[in-house]
Every structure is written in C-alpha cells, then in structure tokens.
Write a protein that holds these residues in place. Structure first.
Motif, PDB file in Angstrom:
ATOM      1  N   CYS A  38      15.011  25.304 -18.979  1.00 52.09           N
ATOM      2  CA  CYS A  38      16.318  24.653 -18.870  1.00 52.09           C
ATOM      3  C   CYS A  38      17.152  25.424 -17.852  1.00 52.09           C
ATOM      4  O   CYS A  38      16.999  26.632 -17.689  1.00 52.09           O
ATOM      5  N   GLY A  39      17.991  24.709 -17.127  1.00 52.70           N
ATOM      6  CA  GLY A  39      18.819  25.332 -16.110  1.00 52.70           C
ATOM      7  C   GLY A  39      20.075  24.522 -15.872  1.00 52.70           C
ATOM      8  O   GLY A  39      20.191  23.367 -16.318  1.00 52.70           O
ATOM      9  N   TYR A  40      21.010  25.101 -15.169  1.00 50.64           N
ATOM     10  CA  TYR A  40      22.311  24.459 -14.976  1.00 50.64           C
ATOM     11  C   TYR A  40      22.181  23.242 -14.064  1.00 50.64           C
ATOM     12  O   TYR A  40      21.529  23.291 -13.016  1.00 50.64           O
ATOM     13  N   GLN A  41      22.791  22.150 -14.473  1.00 58.09           N
ATOM     14  CA  GLN A  41      22.810  20.912 -13.702  1.00 58.09           C
ATOM     15  C   GLN A  41      24.257  20.489 -13.545  1.00 58.09           C
ATOM     16  O   GLN A  41      24.928  20.161 -14.519  1.00 58.09           O
ATOM     17  N   ARG A  77      25.719  17.860 -12.373  1.00 54.40           N
ATOM     18  CA  ARG A  77      26.098  16.501 -12.766  1.00 54.40           C
ATOM     19  C   ARG A  77      26.335  16.395 -14.269  1.00 54.40           C
ATOM     20  O   ARG A  77      27.171  15.633 -14.734  1.00 54.40           O
ATOM     21  N   LYS A  78      25.577  17.177 -15.054  1.00 55.48           N
ATOM     22  CA  LYS A  78      25.726  17.170 -16.502  1.00 55.48           C
ATOM     23  C   LYS A  78      26.718  18.234 -16.987  1.00 55.48           C
ATOM     24  O   LYS A  78      27.086  18.267 -18.148  1.00 55.48           O
ATOM     25  N   LYS A  79      27.097  19.125 -16.091  1.00 51.46           N
ATOM     26  CA  LYS A  79      28.020  20.222 -16.412  1.00 51.46           C
ATOM     27  C   LYS A  79      27.480  21.087 -17.562  1.00 51.46           C
ATOM     28  O   LYS A  79      28.218  21.478 -18.475  1.00 51.46           O
ATOM     29  N   GLY A  80      26.211  21.346 -17.512  1.00 55.40           N
ATOM     30  CA  GLY A  80      25.581  22.179 -18.538  1.00 55.40           C
ATOM     31  C   GLY A  80      24.111  22.362 -18.227  1.00 55.40           C
ATOM     32  O   GLY A  80      23.589  21.839 -17.236  1.00 55.40           O
ATOM     33  N   LYS A  81      23.415  23.104 -19.070  1.00 61.75           N
ATOM     34  CA  LYS A  81      21.982  23.323 -18.884  1.00 61.75           C
ATOM     35  C   LYS A  81      21.206  22.097 -19.353  1.00 61.75           C
ATOM     36  O   LYS A  81      21.480  21.539 -20.409  1.00 61.75           O
ATOM     37  N   MET A  86       4.663  11.174 -19.494  1.00 58.10           N
ATOM     38  CA  MET A  86       5.756  12.026 -19.045  1.00 58.10           C
ATOM     39  C   MET A  86       5.176  13.264 -18.379  1.00 58.10           C
ATOM     40  O   MET A  86       4.072  13.708 -18.710  1.00 58.10           O
ATOM     41  N   SER A  87       5.911  13.809 -17.430  1.00 56.45           N
ATOM     42  CA  SER A  87       5.469  15.018 -16.753  1.00 56.45           C
ATOM     43  C   SER A  87       5.832  16.244 -17.584  1.00 56.45           C
ATOM     44  O   SER A  87       6.629  16.163 -18.524  1.00 56.45           O
ATOM     45  N   THR A  88       5.238  17.369 -17.236  1.00 56.50           N
ATOM     46  CA  THR A  88       5.616  18.621 -17.885  1.00 56.50           C
ATOM     47  C   THR A  88       7.071  18.933 -17.539  1.00 56.50           C
ATOM     48  O   THR A  88       7.430  18.990 -16.362  1.00 56.50           O
ATOM     49  N   PRO A  89       7.949  19.091 -18.521  1.00 54.01           N
ATOM     50  CA  PRO A  89       9.371  19.326 -18.238  1.00 54.01           C
ATOM     51  C   PRO A  89       9.589  20.610 -17.436  1.00 54.01           C
ATOM     52  O   PRO A  89       8.848  21.584 -17.577  1.00 54.01           O
ATOM     53  N   VAL A  90      10.613  20.584 -16.589  1.00 56.68           N
ATOM     54  CA  VAL A  90      10.998  21.751 -15.792  1.00 56.68           C
ATOM     55  C   VAL A  90      12.490  21.987 -15.975  1.00 56.68           C
ATOM     56  O   VAL A  90      13.202  21.193 -16.602  1.00 56.68           O
ATOM     57  N   SER A  91      12.964  23.071 -15.420  1.00 53.45           N
ATOM     58  CA  SER A  91      14.382  23.396 -15.502  1.00 53.45           C
ATOM     59  C   SER A  91      15.223  22.315 -14.847  1.00 53.45           C
ATOM     60  O   SER A  91      14.851  21.753 -13.805  1.00 53.45           O
TER      61      SER A  91
END
Length: 276
Positions: free
Chosen positions: A116-119, A121-125, A142-147
C-alpha cells in the motif's frame, strides 16, 4: 441470521476444494458453518471479535479466533484462488466472452500493511490491482496487487501476462478476444502486450498523447459497453471487506477478492438456472 450463501451450495461448490486438518483430525464443528461465518465477515466488514458465531453454529460454537485461523490458513495457502479457478472452469460456458473489460482499482488501505502507498487522488494509502470481467460484468481475473503509489500501467506487460495466463489455466482462450480499456491504458506497452497474446486492445485515445497513428483505431460501439465493468465495481463494493481494505496482509486481501468473485459467479449461475 443472514446467510450470504446457502449451506448446500457451500458444501457442493466450495468446501470440497479447501484443505482440512491433517492426520485424520475431524473438526468438532461443521466447516460449512465456518465458511458461512467468513462470508458474513466479507459482506458486513465487521471486526472478527464482533462476529456473531453463536448464531451460525448449530453444534459446538467455535471461538472467533478459530474461525479467523481457518480463514488465514486457506488465505496463506492460496486456496481461495484455487477454488475460484475451479469454479470458473466449471461454469466457463455460462460466461459471455464476446468481449472483455479491463480496469484498475485503487482501494483505500485503512490500516496500512503490505503493498500500500500514498495515492493523491484518494488522499490516503491505497492498494492497486487490475481486474478483467466478461461482457456480463462477471469478474474473471485480478492481478497481483501493488502499492497505490503506482499507476495502472505499472509493469503492464507482466500484469497482462499474469491475467491472460490465469484465464488460459481455466480453459478460457484469450486468442482473438476484444478488450476494452479506458484512456489511462493508451500506451505502447499496453497495446504491444495485448498483441503478444493475440488480444485486440480497444483502448480510448488519450488526448494528452497528441495525434494518434493511422493504424490505431477505436470501435466506439464496442467501447460503449465498457460501462459493464462499472456494474462489476458496484457488485464488489457491496462486500464491505472489499470496498475498504482492513487486512494488513496481502494474502488476506487477495483472498477477500477471490471469495467475492466466487459469490458473484455462483449467484449469477443460480439466478440463471431459476429463470429457465
């Protein structure tokens, strides 16, 4: 108590493909009811210690930690993904593969954790993953999730290979597929990755990239059907543990998604059988 899925369907479609205890140990409670507790948690997003276990078990009532232990064991071993592959293969003739839809999704990770990482557009991780659905909006892979700090076309060639190989393993041929994607995927890497797997990319033009080459074109009628994946997003968002990410481990997050896939497909097939 509200049942997300009936016991007969769980017993016939899901339980046979999940591992049980080794060395002949037999659970003192019905594993079907354990799975019902897990599905209830997926639907409501309640904390594990708030799980109303006494309402689900007809025999010996298991502690919520035991229910969580079953979920973590099956998630760690990737068994929910295996169950999804089996069910997708079994009901592959129910799917409409005249075209497929692709989109990325950034899910807010409320408690942080892996990938998880800061985004902005979402104003959060957030955690980012790519999803593929059929023409009916039924999720396929679904693909392997990334940050979430990565955009949708991050390592897109590897992501496409992973998605298409997952479909092939369920006996779903990708050769000749028409794939809809929005302007965010209008890159040379994405188009080349699709062509390598003999998939036709019907991608909206990104005006910021300037004038398009003459050999590229967009089927507007086919692209107008892309709204179906938004319907899929609405189905997925009805499960609170998928709408927001509460689990810190990547294996649990993937598991919740695959369980939601299973529920969507099983409910659609049951609905189709009743309408006949």
């Amino acid at each position: 108590m509200y049942e997300v899925l009936d016991k007969d369907t769980i017993k016939s479609e899901i339980l046979p493909h999940l591992s049980v205890a080794k060395r002949g140990y037999v659970s003192k409670s019905d594993l079907v009811e354990v799975i019902q507790c897990i599905l209830y948690n997926l639907k409501t997003g309640c904390q594990w210690h708030m799980l109303p276990v006494s309402s689900f078990f007809t025999g010996r009532v298991l502690h919520y930690k035991t229910v969580y232990g079953h979920f973590r064991k099956w998630s760690r071993n990737g068994e929910w993904e295996k169950v999804w592959g089996i069910i997708l293969h079994r009901y592959r003739f129910f799917l409409d593969m005249s075209g497929v839809e692709l989109d990325g999704s950034h899910t807010t990770a409320l408690r942080g954790g892996e990938c998880c990482g800061y985004q902005g557009r979402k104003k959060g991780k957030t955690t980012n993953a790519i999803y593929i659905t059929d023409c009916q909006g039924i999720p396929l892979a679904m693909s392997t999730p990334v940050s979430g700090s990565h955009n949708d076309v991050y390592n897109i060639s590897e992501v496409l290979s992973e998605l298409f190989s997952g479909l092939n393993s369920s006996a779903l041929s990708v050769s000749g597929l028409f794939l809809n994607a929005d302007a965010g995927f209008d890159t040379e890497q994405f188009r080349r990755g699709c062509h390598e797997h003999e998939v036709f990319p019907n991608v909206a033009f990104n005006k910021r990239r300037g004038k398009q080459k003459e050999e590229k074109f967009l089927d507007e009628l086919l692209y107008s059907q892309r709204c179906r994946i938004e319907r899929t997003n609405a189905w997925m968002d009805s499960y609170r543990n998928v709408l927001n990410r509460f689990d810190k481990t990547l294996s649990s997050w993937k598991a919740w998604n695959y369980i939601a896939f299973i529920l969507i497909l099983l409910k659609k097939t049951r609905k189709g059988e009743k309408s006949r």
